[in-house]
Design a protein around this motif. Structure first.
Motif, PDB file in Angstrom:
ATOM      1  N   SER A  77      90.080 -44.624 -19.079  1.00  0.00           N
ATOM      2  CA  SER A  77      90.114 -45.890 -19.863  1.00  0.00           C
ATOM      3  C   SER A  77      89.019 -46.805 -19.584  1.00  0.00           C
ATOM      4  CB  SER A  77      91.504 -46.701 -19.786  1.00  0.00           C
ATOM      5  OG  SER A  77      92.461 -45.832 -19.890  1.00  0.00           O
ATOM      6  N   LEU A  78      88.659 -47.056 -18.427  1.00  0.00           N
ATOM      7  CA  LEU A  78      87.564 -47.801 -17.918  1.00  0.00           C
ATOM      8  C   LEU A  78      86.057 -47.390 -18.777  1.00  0.00           C
ATOM      9  CD1 LEU A  78      87.264 -48.799 -14.273  1.00  0.00           C
ATOM     10  CD2 LEU A  78      87.107 -50.124 -15.947  1.00  0.00           C
ATOM     11  N   MET A  79      85.876 -46.151 -18.608  1.00  0.00           N
ATOM     12  CA  MET A  79      84.740 -45.542 -19.300  1.00  0.00           C
ATOM     13  C   MET A  79      84.761 -45.543 -20.623  1.00  0.00           C
ATOM     14  SD  MET A  79      82.407 -44.747 -16.883  1.00  0.00           S
ATOM     15  CE  MET A  79      83.113 -45.683 -15.720  1.00  0.00           C
ATOM     16  N   ALA A  80      85.777 -45.270 -21.148  1.00  0.00           N
ATOM     17  CA  ALA A  80      86.186 -45.696 -22.690  1.00  0.00           C
ATOM     18  C   ALA A  80      85.925 -46.712 -22.989  1.00  0.00           C
ATOM     19  CB  ALA A  80      87.531 -45.024 -23.099  1.00  0.00           C
ATOM     20  N   GLY A  81      86.289 -47.821 -22.105  1.00  0.00           N
ATOM     21  CA  GLY A  81      85.832 -49.248 -22.471  1.00  0.00           C
ATOM     22  C   GLY A  81      84.524 -49.592 -22.570  1.00  0.00           C
ATOM     23  N   ALA A  82      83.862 -49.209 -21.523  1.00  0.00           N
ATOM     24  CA  ALA A  82      82.479 -49.346 -21.352  1.00  0.00           C
ATOM     25  C   ALA A  82      81.840 -48.791 -22.437  1.00  0.00           C
ATOM     26  CB  ALA A  82      81.940 -48.844 -20.102  1.00  0.00           C
ATOM     27  N   LEU A  83      82.208 -47.715 -22.763  1.00  0.00           N
ATOM     28  CA  LEU A  83      81.508 -46.903 -24.142  1.00  0.00           C
ATOM     29  C   LEU A  83      81.548 -47.654 -25.278  1.00  0.00           C
ATOM     30  CD1 LEU A  83      80.056 -44.083 -24.480  1.00  0.00           C
ATOM     31  CD2 LEU A  83      82.084 -43.321 -25.310  1.00  0.00           C
ATOM     32  N   LEU A  84      82.842 -47.959 -25.543  1.00  0.00           N
ATOM     33  CA  LEU A  84      83.411 -48.867 -27.041  1.00  0.00           C
ATOM     34  C   LEU A  84      82.477 -50.331 -26.957  1.00  0.00           C
ATOM     35  CD1 LEU A  84      86.643 -47.962 -27.820  1.00  0.00           C
ATOM     36  CD2 LEU A  84      84.519 -47.002 -28.771  1.00  0.00           C
ATOM     37  N   GLY A  85      82.513 -50.936 -25.728  1.00  0.00           N
ATOM     38  CA  GLY A  85      81.644 -51.906 -25.358  1.00  0.00           C
ATOM     39  C   GLY A  85      80.138 -51.932 -25.563  1.00  0.00           C
ATOM     40  N   SER A  86      79.720 -50.936 -25.345  1.00  0.00           N
ATOM     41  CA  SER A  86      78.280 -50.704 -25.472  1.00  0.00           C
ATOM     42  C   SER A  86      77.826 -50.160 -26.905  1.00  0.00           C
ATOM     43  CB  SER A  86      77.791 -49.425 -24.367  1.00  0.00           C
ATOM     44  OG  SER A  86      78.300 -49.650 -23.255  1.00  0.00           O
ATOM     45  N   LEU A  87      78.903 -49.594 -27.631  1.00  0.00           N
ATOM     46  CA  LEU A  87      78.408 -49.015 -28.774  1.00  0.00           C
ATOM     47  C   LEU A  87      77.925 -50.003 -30.076  1.00  0.00           C
ATOM     48  CD1 LEU A  87      80.987 -45.911 -29.830  1.00  0.00           C
ATOM     49  CD2 LEU A  87      78.445 -46.137 -29.635  1.00  0.00           C
ATOM     50  N   PRO A  88      78.639 -51.268 -30.069  1.00  0.00           N
ATOM     51  CA  PRO A  88      78.085 -52.140 -31.098  1.00  0.00           C
ATOM     52  C   PRO A  88      76.865 -52.649 -30.871  1.00  0.00           C
ATOM     53  CG  PRO A  88      80.363 -52.688 -30.171  1.00  0.00           C
ATOM     54  CD  PRO A  88      79.715 -51.579 -29.529  1.00  0.00           C
ATOM     55  N   VAL A  89      76.452 -52.817 -29.456  1.00  0.00           N
ATOM     56  CA  VAL A  89      74.919 -53.344 -29.512  1.00  0.00           C
ATOM     57  C   VAL A  89      73.958 -52.055 -29.739  1.00  0.00           C
ATOM     58  CG1 VAL A  89      74.701 -55.232 -28.281  1.00  0.00           C
ATOM     59  CG2 VAL A  89      75.471 -53.376 -27.076  1.00  0.00           C
ATOM     60  N   ALA A  90      74.319 -50.806 -29.340  1.00  0.00           N
ATOM     61  CA  ALA A  90      73.628 -49.739 -29.416  1.00  0.00           C
ATOM     62  C   ALA A  90      73.391 -49.448 -30.580  1.00  0.00           C
ATOM     63  CB  ALA A  90      74.067 -48.510 -28.715  1.00  0.00           C
ATOM     64  N   ILE A  91      74.384 -49.592 -31.801  1.00  0.00           N
ATOM     65  CA  ILE A  91      74.255 -49.032 -33.238  1.00  0.00           C
ATOM     66  C   ILE A  91      73.261 -50.262 -33.803  1.00  0.00           C
ATOM     67  CG2 ILE A  91      75.440 -49.064 -35.412  1.00  0.00           C
ATOM     68  CD1 ILE A  91      77.729 -47.893 -33.614  1.00  0.00           C
ATOM     69  N   PHE A  92      73.571 -51.376 -33.513  1.00  0.00           N
ATOM     70  CA  PHE A  92      72.823 -52.653 -33.932  1.00  0.00           C
ATOM     71  C   PHE A  92      71.627 -52.487 -33.666  1.00  0.00           C
ATOM     72  CE2 PHE A  92      72.254 -57.260 -34.169  1.00  0.00           C
ATOM     73  CZ  PHE A  92      72.731 -57.559 -35.015  1.00  0.00           C
ATOM     74  N   TYR A  93      71.083 -51.841 -32.325  1.00  0.00           N
ATOM     75  CA  TYR A  93      69.678 -51.801 -31.939  1.00  0.00           C
ATOM     76  C   TYR A  93      69.080 -50.705 -32.665  1.00  0.00           C
ATOM     77  CZ  TYR A  93      66.506 -49.736 -28.573  1.00  0.00           C
ATOM     78  OH  TYR A  93      65.391 -49.259 -28.026  1.00  0.00           O
ATOM     79  N   MET A  94      69.605 -49.585 -32.736  1.00  0.00           N
ATOM     80  CA  MET A  94      69.370 -48.393 -33.487  1.00  0.00           C
ATOM     81  C   MET A  94      68.751 -48.934 -34.716  1.00  0.00           C
ATOM     82  SD  MET A  94      68.878 -45.711 -31.681  1.00  0.00           S
ATOM     83  CE  MET A  94      69.381 -45.287 -29.982  1.00  0.00           C
ATOM     84  N   PHE A  95      69.565 -49.509 -35.595  1.00  0.00           N
ATOM     85  CA  PHE A  95      69.101 -49.740 -36.945  1.00  0.00           C
ATOM     86  C   PHE A  95      67.628 -50.698 -36.823  1.00  0.00           C
ATOM     87  CE2 PHE A  95      73.497 -49.312 -38.377  1.00  0.00           C
ATOM     88  CZ  PHE A  95      72.841 -48.261 -39.259  1.00  0.00           C
ATOM     89  N   PHE A  96      67.707 -51.616 -35.726  1.00  0.00           N
ATOM     90  CA  PHE A  96      66.459 -52.482 -35.903  1.00  0.00           C
ATOM     91  C   PHE A  96      65.401 -52.267 -34.732  1.00  0.00           C
ATOM     92  CE2 PHE A  96      70.070 -54.721 -37.787  1.00  0.00           C
ATOM     93  CZ  PHE A  96      69.474 -55.228 -38.895  1.00  0.00           C
ATOM     94  N   VAL A  97      65.432 -51.229 -34.206  1.00  0.00           N
ATOM     95  CA  VAL A  97      64.855 -50.800 -33.036  1.00  0.00           C
ATOM     96  C   VAL A  97      63.385 -51.300 -33.103  1.00  0.00           C
ATOM     97  CG1 VAL A  97      63.956 -48.390 -33.586  1.00  0.00           C
ATOM     98  CG2 VAL A  97      64.334 -48.929 -31.183  1.00  0.00           C
TER      99      VAL A  97
ATOM    100  N   TYR B 268      92.087 -54.857 -26.336  1.00  0.00           N
ATOM    101  CA  TYR B 268      90.671 -54.504 -26.331  1.00  0.00           C
ATOM    102  C   TYR B 268      90.056 -55.248 -27.590  1.00  0.00           C
ATOM    103  CZ  TYR B 268      86.591 -52.125 -25.943  1.00  0.00           C
ATOM    104  OH  TYR B 268      85.014 -51.977 -25.877  1.00  0.00           O
ATOM    105  N   LEU B 269      90.749 -54.773 -28.821  1.00  0.00           N
ATOM    106  CA  LEU B 269      90.546 -55.215 -30.310  1.00  0.00           C
ATOM    107  C   LEU B 269      90.407 -56.654 -30.200  1.00  0.00           C
ATOM    108  CD1 LEU B 269      92.290 -52.493 -32.389  1.00  0.00           C
ATOM    109  CD2 LEU B 269      89.838 -52.634 -31.761  1.00  0.00           C
ATOM    110  N   HIS B 270      91.207 -57.492 -29.528  1.00  0.00           N
ATOM    111  CA  HIS B 270      91.186 -59.044 -29.582  1.00  0.00           C
ATOM    112  C   HIS B 270      89.771 -59.252 -28.850  1.00  0.00           C
ATOM    113  CE1 HIS B 270      93.786 -62.109 -30.234  1.00  0.00           C
ATOM    114  NE2 HIS B 270      92.985 -62.870 -29.581  1.00  0.00           N
ATOM    115  N   TRP B 271      89.586 -58.655 -27.847  1.00  0.00           N
ATOM    116  CA  TRP B 271      88.349 -58.743 -26.955  1.00  0.00           C
ATOM    117  C   TRP B 271      87.022 -58.735 -27.816  1.00  0.00           C
ATOM    118  CZ3 TRP B 271      90.352 -55.544 -22.542  1.00  0.00           C
ATOM    119  CH2 TRP B 271      91.462 -56.040 -21.877  1.00  0.00           C
TER     120      TRP B 271
END
Lengths: 299, 315
Positions: free
Chosen positions: A266-286, A89-92
């Motif tokens: 694990s699937l949901m954990a992956g989906a959650l962690l995969g969404s977080l970077p864009v979500a955080i990025f988005y929250m800063f610059f909404v 995951y970290l590699h991806w």
């Protein structure tokens, strides 16, 4: 707008005419707040469900009889640990980040120059060039990926990150250029004329005057490009085949879904962690994000 | 400043600097990166795709011109016909629902409500999160055994006796996909239409109020005509991207059960990449083009109509 209160007195002041007619408070609650809350619940429920599944132990996950499925009695980090340390995951995540930054940077570079040429150097037919770039945005990836796969293969880029860094600009450049043309338009031309009279060269003007003034536009375009390339799926699915080079969305769907028993946690954990970077990025610059989304449509 | 101090600084610009002040050269240089990228990775592949549609190319084997054979085969292919039909149905139904709900949400957000900007930020979340990842969440929500929707319907509300098989039968699967698509599309429609609503001058509504207009009349005679230009553009984009949708279907059903939920894009992918029939896949993709041209023309005329409405502002 600074409407952070529903105090009746304030409402009377700010929208007096409407209150005169029929806008009573009970009516407002039924016609506005109730539907709004329903919308919010429906729009946010999948995220809640994603998050709660990611922290549930398997025993609770698959047993609705003895547990309330809407809550967790014994939260666990097991799913996340499994995802982080038993998969790539970290590699991806790193690959996706690299590709998103690379293609965003490339597209911004190309778009700034193109938008400057179209909007400020003004040549015969510049409107048509602008229109052509806009038309390019209307060509969807779904009809391009098959021939692009062949192009990528012939260039020897198949299964390398460069395949994606070079192909993502096909949908990023039109969008960013269109957005930046609008931004450059809002910068007074007189500033550039002054600089020209002072003996600045065109490139100096672009670097010292136009770009600093267009920073909000650059941020908007950059954020939009970043999220678009983070979310891209079909090219990443078609052009990358080896496990360790996949991007997060593709990897979760193709690498974590194996066999008949789905590891939902694990699937949901992956989906959650995969969404977080864009979500955080988005929250800063909404604000920038909303302005680019609406600006591009209004242009 | 006298001439003796002026001369050296005037002579300094090298041929390179002078070249960069040449307008024609500068225009070429500035347009080169964008034009290069787009020509190499958009225009050329577009042409190549159309060419491939008339060949029998496979992965790793160059094809020969076979004329319309791919299309003749596809017309007799039941799976393709189903995919075309699904794509139309999916686009039409999802667009109508998306715009009805999106417009409603935009109108709600246009009212005086507290925390408006926070609400707007939250509402956009489904749009910015990677589609595949939210599709996986929907896949889990639609699970035949552990679907939370079924749980609520059966165990909480007692409206049904059995769990719903969301993805097991063709029609249930189609509606489930449409629901997921609508969920993902509402924020975009709502936020862009909200931007359109905010450009409508409040004085128009005040005038209508003085004339004794009802809420419906205000919507019918002020909001909808003034919103129409932006609505047309947003709808073009929405139709375009719904018609060519790939991710949701690929992630949730992969075209199943028994190829009954394939859209043209997913079918093209399945035939071209895992199936290695690049020619046939391209033919399916090319079959989408007439519709896309129609949508683009629609967008163009909506744009020009808007310009005409606002007077002859050519910039």
């Amino acid at each position: 707008m600074t409407d952070t209160t529903i105090d009746p007195a304030a409402v009377t002041e700010s929208e007096g005419p409407q209150l005169l007619s029929w806008d009573s408070r009970a009516r407002r609650i039924v016609t506005i707040y109730v539907p709004l809350v329903c919308f919010l619940i429906v729009l946010l429920f999948p995220f809640y469900w994603m998050a709660i599944t990611a922290f549930k132990p398997n025993s609770e996950l698959l047993n609705y009889k003895d547990n309330n499925p809407f809550w967790i009695s014994a939260p666990t980090l097991d799913n996340i640990r499994k995802l982080l340390f038993e998969t790539d995951y970290l590699h991806w995540l790193a690959t996706t980040m690299g590709i998103a930054f690379g293609s965003t940077f490339l597209s911004l570079f190309a778009s700034v120059l193109a938008a400057y040429a179209i909007q400020r150097l003004r040549f015969r037919g510049s409107d048509y060039v602008g229109l052509a770039i806009y038309a390019a945005y209307l060509v969807p990836p779904s009809i391009l990926f098959i021939p692009l796969a062949q192009v990528v293969f012939q260039l020897g880029l198949y299964d390398t990150p460069f395949a994606l860094v070079l192909t993502y600009p096909t949908f990023l450049v039109p969008f960013c250029t269109w957005l930046l043309i609008g931004y450059f338009k809002s910068i007074p031309y007189e500033l550039e004329e002054c600089a020209l009279i002072d003996g600045a060269s065109r490139l100096q003007i672009l670097r010292r005057i136009t770009l600093p003034l267009a920073v909000p536009g650059l941020i908007s375009a950059g954020i939009f490009a970043f999220t678009l390339s983070w979310n891209e799926f079909i090219y990443a699915l078609a052009f990358i085949s080896s496990t360790e080079k996949k991007t997060v969305p593709v990897a979760i769907l193709t690498e974590l879904v194996q066999g008949d028993v789905y590891q939902w946690g694990s699937l949901m954990a992956g989906a959650l962690l995969g969404s977080l970077p864009v979500a955080i990025f988005y929250m800063f610059f909404v604000e920038y994000y909303v302005s680019s989304l609406t600006g591009a449509v209004k242009e | 400043m006298d001439a003796s101090t002026w001369a050296p600084s005037r002579a300094r610009p090298s041929w390179l600097a002078r070249l960069f002040d040449n307008r024609i050269f500068l225009i070429c240089i500035c347009l080169f990166p964008a034009a290069g990228l787009l020509l190499a990775f958009l225009t050329y592949p577009l042409g190549l795709g159309i060419w491939l549609a008339f060949t029998d190319t496979q992965i790793g084997r160059n094809g020969h011109w076979i004329g319309l054979e791919n299309f003749q085969y596809l017309i007799t292919d039941r799976v393709f016909i189903t995919a075309v039909w699904n794509t139309m149905f999916y686009t039409a139904v999802a667009t109508v629902i998306k715009f009805a709900l999106g417009l409603w949400l935009a109108l709600l957000l246009n009212e005086h409500i507290p925390f408006k900007s926070v609400l707007r930020a939250i509402i956009l979340l489904p749009y910015i999160v990677p589609t595949v990842l939210s599709a996986i969440a929907f896949w889990w929500i639609y699970d035949p055994q552990f679907s939370i929707i079924s749980y609520v319907l059966v165990n909480v509300l007692h409206w049904r006796d059995t769990y719903v098989d969301f993805l097991g039968t063709p029609w249930a699967a189609r509606w489930s996909l449409i629901a997921a698509n609508v969920w993902r599309g509402i924020p975009f429609v709502a936020i862009t239409l909200l931007a359109g609503l905010q450009t409508i001058s409040p004085s128009l509504y005040e005038a209508a109020l003085l004339d004794g207009a009802t809420g419906w009349q205000k919507f019918r005679y002020i909001t909808s005509p003034l919103l129409m230009p932006i609505l047309a553009i947003v709808m073009t984009f929405s139709v375009l991207f719904t018609f060519t949708d790939f991710q949701l279907v690929y992630a949730i059903t992969r075209g199943g059960p028994i190829n009954s939920t394939h859209l043209m894009a997913t079918l093209a992918f399945q035939r071209a990449i895992p199936g290695a029939q690049l020619g046939e896949g391209s033919a399916i993709a090319v079959a989408m083009i007439p519709f896309l041209i129609f949508a683009t023309l629609f967008s163009y005329f909506a744009l020009s109509r808007r310009k005409w409405q606002q007077g002859s502002d050519n910039d």
